[in-house]
Structure formats: C-alpha cells, structure tokens
Design an enzyme around this catalytic site. Structure first.
Site, PDB file in Angstrom:
ATOM      1  N   ASP A 174      35.421  35.410 100.668  1.00 26.85           N
ATOM      2  CA  ASP A 174      36.625  35.495  99.852  1.00 26.85           C
ATOM      3  C   ASP A 174      37.623  36.172 100.779  1.00 26.85           C
ATOM      4  O   ASP A 174      37.511  37.375 101.046  1.00 26.85           O
ATOM      5  CB  ASP A 174      36.395  36.352  98.600  1.00 26.85           C
ATOM      6  CG  ASP A 174      37.633  36.376  97.713  1.00 26.85           C
ATOM      7  OD1 ASP A 174      38.739  36.554  98.272  1.00 26.85           O
ATOM      8  OD2 ASP A 174      37.528  36.208  96.499  1.00 26.85           O
ATOM      9  N   HIS A 175      38.563  35.403 101.308  1.00 26.19           N
ATOM     10  CA  HIS A 175      39.350  35.955 102.424  1.00 26.19           C
ATOM     11  C   HIS A 175      40.185  37.169 102.003  1.00 26.19           C
ATOM     12  O   HIS A 175      40.603  37.955 102.853  1.00 26.19           O
ATOM     13  CB  HIS A 175      40.188  34.879 103.122  1.00 26.19           C
ATOM     14  CG  HIS A 175      41.457  34.508 102.405  1.00 26.19           C
ATOM     15  ND1 HIS A 175      41.499  33.648 101.351  1.00 26.19           N
ATOM     16  CD2 HIS A 175      42.736  34.891 102.617  1.00 26.19           C
ATOM     17  CE1 HIS A 175      42.742  33.513 100.937  1.00 26.19           C
ATOM     18  NE2 HIS A 175      43.528  34.256 101.691  1.00 26.19           N
ATOM     19  N   HIS A 237      39.832  35.674  94.175  1.00 24.16           N
ATOM     20  CA  HIS A 237      40.670  36.717  94.784  1.00 24.16           C
ATOM     21  C   HIS A 237      41.113  37.788  93.772  1.00 24.16           C
ATOM     22  O   HIS A 237      40.989  38.984  94.012  1.00 24.16           O
ATOM     23  CB  HIS A 237      41.932  36.115  95.415  1.00 24.16           C
ATOM     24  CG  HIS A 237      41.655  34.960  96.319  1.00 24.16           C
ATOM     25  ND1 HIS A 237      40.579  34.929  97.172  1.00 24.16           N
ATOM     26  CD2 HIS A 237      42.318  33.784  96.531  1.00 24.16           C
ATOM     27  CE1 HIS A 237      40.591  33.800  97.852  1.00 24.16           C
ATOM     28  NE2 HIS A 237      41.635  33.082  97.477  1.00 24.16           N
TER      29      HIS A 237
HETATM   30  C1  BG6 Z   1      43.533  30.251  98.921  1.00 22.00           C
HETATM   31  C2  BG6 Z   1      44.006  29.272  97.862  1.00 22.00           C
HETATM   32  O1  BG6 Z   1      42.236  30.701  98.618  1.00 22.00           O
HETATM   33  O2  BG6 Z   1      44.421  31.363  98.969  1.00 22.00           O
HETATM   34  C3  BG6 Z   1      45.421  28.834  98.123  1.00 22.00           C
HETATM   35  O3  BG6 Z   1      43.146  28.139  97.855  1.00 22.00           O
HETATM   36  C4  BG6 Z   1      46.344  30.007  98.307  1.00 22.00           C
HETATM   37  O4  BG6 Z   1      45.899  27.991  97.085  1.00 22.00           O
HETATM   38  C5  BG6 Z   1      45.753  31.022  99.303  1.00 22.00           C
HETATM   39  O5  BG6 Z   1      47.599  29.560  98.760  1.00 22.00           O
HETATM   40  C6  BG6 Z   1      46.561  32.298  99.318  1.00 22.00           C
HETATM   41  O6  BG6 Z   1      46.125  33.122 100.353  1.00 22.00           O
HETATM   42  P1  BG6 Z   1      47.095  34.198 101.015  1.00 22.00           P
HETATM   43  O7  BG6 Z   1      46.222  34.910 101.983  1.00 22.00           O
HETATM   44  O8  BG6 Z   1      48.209  33.419 101.652  1.00 22.00           O
HETATM   45  O9  BG6 Z   1      47.595  35.059  99.906  1.00 22.00           O
END
Ligand code: BG6
Length: 487
Positions: A174-175, A237
């Site tokens: 989960d980045h 997230h």
């Molecule tokens: C991803 C989603 O997990 O996270 C995307 O699939 C989204 O739809 C993205 O744009 C948002 O990540 P960050 O790091 O740009 O907030």
C-alpha cells in the site's frame, strides 16, 4: 531489525506505467545512493518482445522523463542500467516460466519478485513460478494492488498465494505506507507525550481524512470502472491512515506489533447495515468543470458511455472500541476536486467552560492538521488573544502553530514511497506492508457499504469538476454540526 538482502530482483510489468514512473526511478534513487546490495541484478519482465538492450533504453528514457534534473548523473545512470536485463513473459502461458527461471539462474542468494498484475493472473503467476523453482525459501514476493475487488476474490488471491508463499514472505504493497509523512504520524503520536492523554473520545470530537486529487480517469478506464473511489482509495490508503491515527500504542517498532494494532482497528470498524448506508455515505461522479482554470471533461464523456461508478465518496465511519466510542471518522476522497490535498484533521473537544463568554470572546475548538501532500506539515490551531486593550470585549482568534517538515528538513531529499518499499522488499522488512488479516477486515467493512448501495439502488450524484464534491457531502458532516476542513 536484521537486514536480509536478496541478490536478485524480478520486476513483472517492467515496461508499464507504474514501472516507468515509480519503480525504475526509485530503484535508480537507491542505486545512486549506494543503498542497493552490491551485485543486485534486476530482471524486468512483461509481455512483448523487448530484450536486454531495448529494456535498458526504455529504462533510460523513463529516468530521463521522471527524474529531476539534479538526479541525472550520467555515470550513475550508466552503472544502474548495467544491473538491468529483460525476459519476455506472458503470465497466462504456462510455458513462459521456464525461460524466466533460466534467465534468472541461481537464486540461492535470494530473489525478490515484484508482481503487479490483473487479479485474474495471480493464480497462473504464482503457480508458474513455483513449478520452475522460483518460489522456494529464498524467494519473497511483493504484491501490488488490486488484490481482488471484494472479500471473496481477495480471499481467493490470498489462498492462491498462500499455497505457494508463507505469509512472512508475502509483501502486500500500500504505497501510502511508504510516504514519509505517513510514517511521521507514528513519530507524532508515539514520540511525544502531550497528545496521548487527549487522543481519545474524551479529548477528540471528530477526525477527518481527505485524499483529494485533481486528476481524472488518466486512461485507466479498464481498472477504474471495476473499482470506483471506494475500492481504489478508501479500502486501502484511507483506512491505513485511519488505523495509524486510531491504533493503540504498539509495544515495539516491529512488523508484528504495528500490524497487530492496525488489524485490531480494522476489526473494530463498525460494519454498516443496508439501512445505515444512505445516512453515512455519499457518492459522486464528476461532470464537466474547470480544474486549475482549465476546462475538463466529465467522467462519462471521458469514458464515452454512461457509468454509475463513483469518482467521489464521503463516509462517516466509526471505530467501535473504548478509545473511540462516539467519535465520527469522516473519510473523503475524489478525483477532479478543487485541489490536490491529502490531509488528516483532528478536531478536539471544546473547552468545558469559557471564561471569555461574558467578555465577548468566542472560542473555536483546537484542530490538529496533518498535511501529507502536496506540502508536508503539522499544524495545531490554537486560540490567541488579538493585541489591544480589549475595551470593547476580548477578541480571540485561531492561529496556527505550524511545523513545516519541508522547511525543518529542507536539506534532506524526500524519497518517493516506492524507494522505501522496494528497499524493504529487497531487505525483507515487512513492517510497512499489509498483512492478510488487515486486508480481509478492510474488505468486510467495504463490502457492507457496497451491499448497502446495491440494496438502496444508490447512484452517484454529479458534481462539477474542480469542486469539493456533491453538496450532500457537506450535509453529511453539517448534520453533526461539523464542517470539513477545506481552506
Ligand atoms: C493509487 C490509485 O493507488 O493512488 C490512484 O489507484 C491514485 O487512483 C493514487 O491516483 C494516488 O496516489 P498519490 O501517491 O498520488 O496520492
């Protein structure tokens, strides 16, 4: 934490968008700073007919496009490209795997696999890897979302992977957990003594978590139409952020302690009944509007057909345990919103009695804002007296006590989330990866909301691109006398 680095990395989807924008630049960042194990080789794999040389050219172009100019060191790029090789693979074709194993060769020094694929390909992928000996004790696997689209499909994927890899070699990504400010929530809560005594239902009135984006569909119709805002952003997230805010203090900074506490939060989420859902959720879909003064199309226009998929969702959630009884957690995410912003706002209870009321002084409850992006700061809104002799009454105003992490740590480079996560995968640290029980509890809660939408025939309300979503989202909090933190 004992580091146990592997000698080889296998990157599926190596020529795709995620790889070009995030994975290759992250791996380069680690390489350039001398953080990758010496001799680590990176084998890219994808469908198509690239070879070592053409993959290196793809990687070179990706680095050129996505690295900032001050990171483009020619010699370091050249030595990084030397680590790369390529093996074409079609995960749906059983015969693909032997050639992959031959290319990778000896894995006694450890192999980390990064798998980002459509849910339907997880099964052939892990079975194929096992068959050719790429799943033994020295191999760990990183899994990128989507890991299913509901509890049943997520269990199926988890079972499939578990049949080949034990949980302690599975790294679910989960980045958001790799983001610096997200980890700063832990430092703020558990590295300081003064918040903890008020960090509960006695001290806190409500919590708001917003992940607002200005981007739209971004050519991802195939994926997004099967996900929608709830499953794309909230299930993973947003709930991870909620867990870091709501969890009990872990005993140690370790994979088990932290994930045990998060899992307890997910299991405490109040699962909604179909009757609860309309009162506690709002869905929306953007229509034509203007974002940053540019006219943009509506979602249906981008798709070319009418869809009922939500691009915005707002939810009033509850964590049913002692600490949080009665405290609403308002969650909100959307595409094509007024601003790009990820933020947690914690609103404390008002003072029990205001001695200023007889002298005209108005008080606002304190709010703690944790801004995750685009800026990184922590801000506590506190009451102060405006300067003056107060002959017409005491004037009080809310002023920010602001800790800008951007300024405070100005000299230090912010790493993208995948740098840390890829390094943790390579070195075998699972702390920032999601455990199976966490994912499944997240789905139990999410599935109940979707079932409620289905039972009530809920359709998303339209909102103009460039706004904060449908007005019903404002009503969701205003009904409780709460205003979204929007400035
Ligand atoms: C991803 C989603 O997990 O996270 C995307 O699939 C989204 O739809 C993205 O744009 C948002 O990540 P960050 O790091 O740009 O907030």
């Amino acid at each position: 934490m004992q580091r146990n680095p592997v000698g080889k990395l296998l990157l599926f989807g190596a020529t795709g968008d995620l790889s070009k924008r995030m994975l290759l630049p992250s791996l380069f960042g680690l390489h350039a700073d001398g953080l990758l194990p010496e001799g680590l080789t990176i084998t890219g794999s994808a469908r198509g007919d690239e070879d070592d040389d053409s993959f290196r050219e793809i990687a070179r172009a990706a680095l050129d496009e996505y690295l900032s100019d001050d990171r483009k060191d020619k010699e370091k790029i050249a030595s990084f490209l030397q680590r790369l090789s390529f093996q074409p693979a079609d995960l749906s074709d059983e015969s693909t795997f032997q050639a992959l194993a031959d290319k990778i060769g000896d894995i006694s020094g450890g192999l980390a696999i990064f798998l980002s694929t459509a849910p339907s390909l997880f099964e052939p992928a892990v079975k194929g890897l096992e068959k050719v000996g790429l799943a033994g004790d020295t191999v760990r696997i990183g899994l990128e979302k989507p890991l299913g689209y509901d509890l049943a499909s997520s269990r199926e994927i988890n079972d499939t992977v578990a049949a080949v890899f034990p949980e302690d070699r599975i790294f679910r990504i989960d980045h958001y957990l790799g983001k610096e400010t997200v980890q700063n929530i832990l430092a703020l809560r558990f590295g300081n003594s003064f918040f903890e005594p008020v960090w509960n239902a006695q001290g806190i009135d409500n919590v708001q978590i917003t992940i607002a984006e200005t981007v739209g569909l971004e050519d991802r119709a195939g994926y997004y139409e099967g996900a929608g805002a709830l499953r794309d952003m909230i299930t993973n997230h947003t709930l991870q952020l909620l867990a870091l805010i709501a969890m009990e203090p872990p005993a140690r900074y370790s994979k088990d302690d932290i994930r045990d506490e998060k899992a307890k939060v997910f299991r405490s989420l109040r699962v909604m009944t179909p009757t609860d859902v309309p009162q506690n959720t709002v869905t929306g879909q953007y229509e034509e509007g203007a974002v940053s003064s540019k006219v943009v199309k509506g979602y249906d226009d981008e798709l070319g057909y009418d869809s009922d998929v939500e691009t915005f969702v707002a939810i009033k959630a509850h964590v049913d345990n002692w600490r949080w009884q009665g405290v609403p957690f308002y969650l909100r995410t959307g595409k094509r919103m007024a601003k790009r912003r990820s933020e947690i706002a914690i609103q404390f209870k008002p003072v029990p009695h205001s001695m200023f009321s007889g002298r005209g002084g108005l008080l606002q409850p304190n709010t703690l804002v944790i801004r995750l992006q685009p800026e990184e700061y922590i801000e506590l809104l506190v009451m102060a007296k405006e300067p003056g002799l107060d002959r017409d009454g005491v004037r009080l105003r809310e002023v920010p006590l602001k800790l800008s992490l951007d300024t405070e740590f100005a000299g230090q480079r912010r790493r993208i989330a995948y740098e840390r996560l890829l390094l943790d995968l390579i070195e075998g640290d699972q702390t920032l990866f999601v455990r199976r029980d966490e994912v499944e509890a997240q789905w139990v809660w999410t599935d109940a909301i979707r079932a409620g939408w289905a039972a009530n025939g809920t359709k998303p309300k339209h909102y103009p691109a460039g706004t904060w979503g449908p007005s019903a989202a404002i009503a969701l909090t205003e009904r409780d006398g709460v205003t979204w933190q929007d400035d």
